[in-house]
Design a protein around this motif. Structure first.
Motif, mmCIF file in Angstrom:
data_model
loop_
_atom_site.group_PDB
_atom_site.id
_atom_site.type_symbol
_atom_site.label_atom_id
_atom_site.label_comp_id
_atom_site.label_asym_id
_atom_site.label_seq_id
_atom_site.Cartn_x
_atom_site.Cartn_y
_atom_site.Cartn_z
ATOM 1 N N SER A 1 17.834 -35.354 -19.297
ATOM 2 C CA SER A 1 16.647 -35.069 -20.111
ATOM 3 C C SER A 1 17.016 -34.945 -21.587
ATOM 4 O O SER A 1 18.115 -34.518 -21.917
ATOM 5 C CB SER A 1 16.005 -33.757 -19.678
ATOM 6 N N VAL B 1 13.072 -38.464 -19.870
ATOM 7 C CA VAL B 1 14.046 -38.364 -18.782
ATOM 8 C C VAL B 1 14.525 -39.777 -18.475
ATOM 9 O O VAL B 1 13.723 -40.711 -18.423
ATOM 10 C CB VAL B 1 13.409 -37.735 -17.517
ATOM 11 N N SER C 1 25.813 -39.793 -18.957
ATOM 12 C CA SER C 1 24.436 -39.525 -19.323
ATOM 13 C C SER C 1 23.920 -40.643 -20.229
ATOM 14 O O SER C 1 24.621 -41.120 -21.113
ATOM 15 C CB SER C 1 24.335 -38.191 -20.065
ATOM 16 N N GLY D 1 8.516 -40.426 -20.198
ATOM 17 C CA GLY D 1 8.271 -39.156 -20.856
ATOM 18 C C GLY D 1 6.967 -39.137 -21.617
ATOM 19 O O GLY D 1 6.092 -39.987 -21.407
ATOM 20 N N GLN E 1 16.571 -42.047 -15.635
ATOM 21 C CA GLN E 1 17.110 -42.103 -14.283
ATOM 22 C C GLN E 1 17.224 -43.547 -13.858
ATOM 23 O O GLN E 1 16.235 -44.291 -13.900
ATOM 24 C CB GLN E 1 16.217 -41.352 -13.296
#
Length: 184
Positions: free
Chosen positions: A92, A113, A55, A121, A115
């Motif tokens: 998130s 967020v 993450s 955001g 990705q």
């Protein structure tokens, strides 16, 4: 007796089976099964830890606090105390950053967020009732983003290493800059 087993096995097309060969075959199967189980658990553990650390916000969740400075448009600088809370859910993150001195205070909220290295955001500064969008890049706890609103733009750099975090903000308004160092 042994001769009968050998001759029966020869007629049936099978090898004669002794008790020692049955026992060693059992242990060989048990070793293979044990090896397969260990390999499965090691693979599953490695996959779960790499997923958890993959993450963009890995290691950021929780409450952080520490000192900093804020520079205003008149060139004056003040020491501030800050507290940040990060709530991470996969790709998130919700953030709350409150900083204050004797004469200055700001409350920054953001929901972002990440990705593929891109961060997007929304943000708001509640004490001045202003907000806008966030865009930038980042991964592994290190981010370079721009927070924008009508008549306001701020470059934000955030770097997390272990239980230390540094935040640098540069803006083009009455609030010129902030440098903050947080610890978990």
């Amino acid at each position: 007796m042994a001769l009968q087993r050998v001759s029966r096995a020869a007629v049936d097309g099978k090898r004669p089976v002794s008790k020692t060969s049955q026992v060693s075959e059992f242990f060989a199967k048990a070793r293979r099964l044990t090896f397969a189980a260990v390999a499965f658990f090691l693979t599953a553990f490695a996959a779960s830890t790499s997923y958890a650390q993959s993450s963009a916000f890995a290691g950021m969740a929780g409450t952080w606090s520490g000192p900093g400075t804020v520079t205003l448009d008149d060139g004056s600088s003040e020491r501030i105390r800050c507290r940040a809370t990060y709530k991470v859910a996969g790709a998130s993150m919700d953030m709350s950053l409150t900083c204050a001195s004797d004469a200055y205070r700001f409350n920054l909220l953001a929901a972002v967020v990440a990705q593929g290295g891109e961060v997007t955001g929304n943000w708001s500064e509640t004490s001045r009732n202003v907000g806008g969008n966030i865009q930038g890049r980042g991964a592994n706890g290190s981010f370079q983003v721009i927070a924008q609103a009508a008549g306001f733009s701020s470059n934000i750099s955030l770097k997390t290493t272990g239980n230390k975090q540094s935040i640098a903000m540069r803006a083009d308004s009455q609030f010129r800059a902030a440098n903050i160092t947080l610890s978990k």
